[in-house]
Design an enzyme around this catalytic site. Structure first.
Site, PDB file in Angstrom:
ATOM      1  N   TYR A  27      -4.984   3.430   5.941  1.00 10.01           N
ATOM      2  CA  TYR A  27      -6.122   2.786   6.318  1.00 10.01           C
ATOM      3  C   TYR A  27      -6.553   3.035   7.761  1.00 10.01           C
ATOM      4  O   TYR A  27      -6.951   2.535   8.771  1.00 10.01           O
ATOM      5  CB  TYR A  27      -5.746   0.965   7.050  1.00 10.01           C
ATOM      6  CG  TYR A  27      -5.477   0.312   5.563  1.00 10.01           C
ATOM      7  CD1 TYR A  27      -6.682   0.034   4.975  1.00 10.01           C
ATOM      8  CD2 TYR A  27      -4.592  -0.399   5.718  1.00 10.01           C
ATOM      9  CE1 TYR A  27      -6.832  -0.395   3.321  1.00 10.01           C
ATOM     10  CE2 TYR A  27      -4.503  -0.636   3.967  1.00 10.01           C
ATOM     11  CZ  TYR A  27      -6.024  -1.025   3.121  1.00 10.01           C
ATOM     12  OH  TYR A  27      -4.979  -1.498   1.863  1.00 10.01           O
ATOM     13  N   HIS A 105     -15.439  -0.580   3.925  1.00 10.81           N
ATOM     14  CA  HIS A 105     -14.381  -0.307   3.686  1.00 10.81           C
ATOM     15  C   HIS A 105     -13.422   1.173   4.293  1.00 10.81           C
ATOM     16  O   HIS A 105     -14.355   2.213   4.033  1.00 10.81           O
ATOM     17  CB  HIS A 105     -13.670  -0.515   2.059  1.00 10.81           C
ATOM     18  CG  HIS A 105     -14.291  -1.642   0.902  1.00 10.81           C
ATOM     19  ND1 HIS A 105     -13.259  -2.583   1.479  1.00 10.81           N
ATOM     20  CD2 HIS A 105     -15.788  -2.156   0.721  1.00 10.81           C
ATOM     21  CE1 HIS A 105     -13.919  -3.888   0.584  1.00 10.81           C
ATOM     22  NE2 HIS A 105     -15.469  -3.418   0.250  1.00 10.81           N
TER      23      HIS A 105
END
Length: 150
Positions: A27, A105
């Site tokens: 991430y 995302h």
């Protein structure tokens, strides 16, 4: 209506409050505050007002989407986190308010585990950006800039 009066709501779903420390290999190292700060700078240059909301609770995200409709928000950028793959209710809320949505995302959900490869949100979004890290949020904002000028 001028673009400067247009508001974009940025919704961050579950666990995104942990960005910067949660699996940075997947991430990234930027925190949620870093991402929001960068978006404010970009949004200002594009003439947008930005509102941000993060929740780990599905119902709170749905309530904020309903409020966005009442507030006259012009677009929603949403990273639904894990709710992407599970929440028909979140999908239905986005569909019900008829505000243009771009799904974002940080990771490429299509290159991950099989359960992450399906999005309930994608069919009601005007687009999906995934796998480009935090840059995806800025690209979504630029896409709204182009669309709302039309």
């Amino acid at each position: 209506m001028t673009q400067s009066s247009k508001i974009i709501l940025v919704l961050h779903g579950p666990n995104l409050n942990l960005l910067g420390t949660r699996e940075p290999g997947i991430y990234g190292a930027q925190t949620l505050d870093d991402i929001n700060r960068d978006l404010v700078k970009l949004g200002s240059g594009l003439g947008f007002g930005l509102e941000f909301f993060q929740s780990n609770h599905e119902g709170m995200l749905i309530d904020r989407i309903h409020q966005a409709h009442r507030d006259g928000v012009h677009g929603i950028i949403i990273n639904p986190g894990g709710l992407t793959h599970t929440s028909i209710s979140l999908r239905d809320a986005l569909s019900a308010v008829a505000i243009p949505v771009i799904e974002v995302h940080l990771s490429n959900i299509h290159a991950r585990e099989a359960f992450r490869q399906h999005s309930y949100i994608a069919p009601v979004a005007i687009g999906q950006i995934c796998g480009l890290g935090a840059e995806g949020y800025g690209l979504a904002l630029q896409a709204f800039s182009a669309r709302l000028k039309e």
